[in-house]
Design an enzyme around this catalytic site. Sequence first.
Site, mmCIF file in Angstrom:
data_model
loop_
_atom_site.group_PDB
_atom_site.id
_atom_site.type_symbol
_atom_site.label_atom_id
_atom_site.label_comp_id
_atom_site.label_asym_id
_atom_site.label_seq_id
_atom_site.Cartn_x
_atom_site.Cartn_y
_atom_site.Cartn_z
ATOM 1 C CE LYS A 1 48.872 0.981 40.755
ATOM 2 N NZ LYS A 1 49.954 0.119 41.252
ATOM 3 N NE ARG B 1 46.189 -5.833 38.150
ATOM 4 C CZ ARG B 1 45.480 -4.802 38.589
ATOM 5 N NH1 ARG B 1 46.026 -3.588 38.612
ATOM 6 N NH2 ARG B 1 44.234 -4.961 39.013
#
Length: 284
Positions: free
Chosen positions: A228, A263
């Site tokens: 991210k 994840r």
Amino acid sequence: MQLMPLPQRTWTFGDLTLDLSQPQVMGILNVTPDSFSDGGQHHAQAAAVQRALQMIEEGATVIDIGGESTRPGASVVELQEEIDRVVPVVEALAQYPVVLSIDTSQPQVIQAAVQAGAHIWNDVRALTRPQALQTAAALNIPVIIMHMRGEPTTMNDLAHYNNVTEDVIQELQQRIDVALAAGILPHNIMIDPGFGFAKDAEHNFKLLNELYRLNALGYPMLSGLSRKRFIGEALGGVDAKQRVVGSVAGHLLSVQQGASLVRAHDVRATVDALKVWQRMMQIC
């Protein structure tokens, strides 16, 4: 940050089990042309299946298949196009001993995917689409309820919090209450704090530092911070593929605070880090 034990819960799918009392790695499989980190790499069915098998070999116990990018500014995907991207990959992978999760907000997509052999509904929109709640209750499968505000096209304008951790807990609780009222069983609910969704870098790091507080909701937790932007910011602005080590560190911090499932794009590195943590915990 506070260390927390993982929940004593197991999901069973026929002959498959997912023991959430041990950290599990969910491998990301984007069958899209425009996802932020790997868009277009696994768009074709053969490439997608090959990538999934590689992640299984590296230690992923869940494969999360997504046919729609949720990055800011991503193109809208028509319903039939999303089904056409996802279902053939599910059909091909259903013969392997791995749990299949579907990253979608569309009830019609999850219905088709479950019929093809999928097991888990991972919904970044927290079952807010029409008929989503009713579909989840009827399918009686695990659902992952993620925190987000608005849509991917508007979420960055909604990143305003009095206290991000407290607000995320409160807003997740609201969605959990709605899910339970719709007939979704408590055993089938997992929560996701939604790193990167309607949150700036400061919000994300505060939430990561206080992730243990989400355990008070009483549900298993997914952490999805792989590659991210806020990880890249901490590393001096590096691009997505240079965020591997930072992502692994974030996922390890998540598991230490009670996340059962992480994840990840980089499965082998994540699995290796968690093996070291598990070995340490066995001795201590």
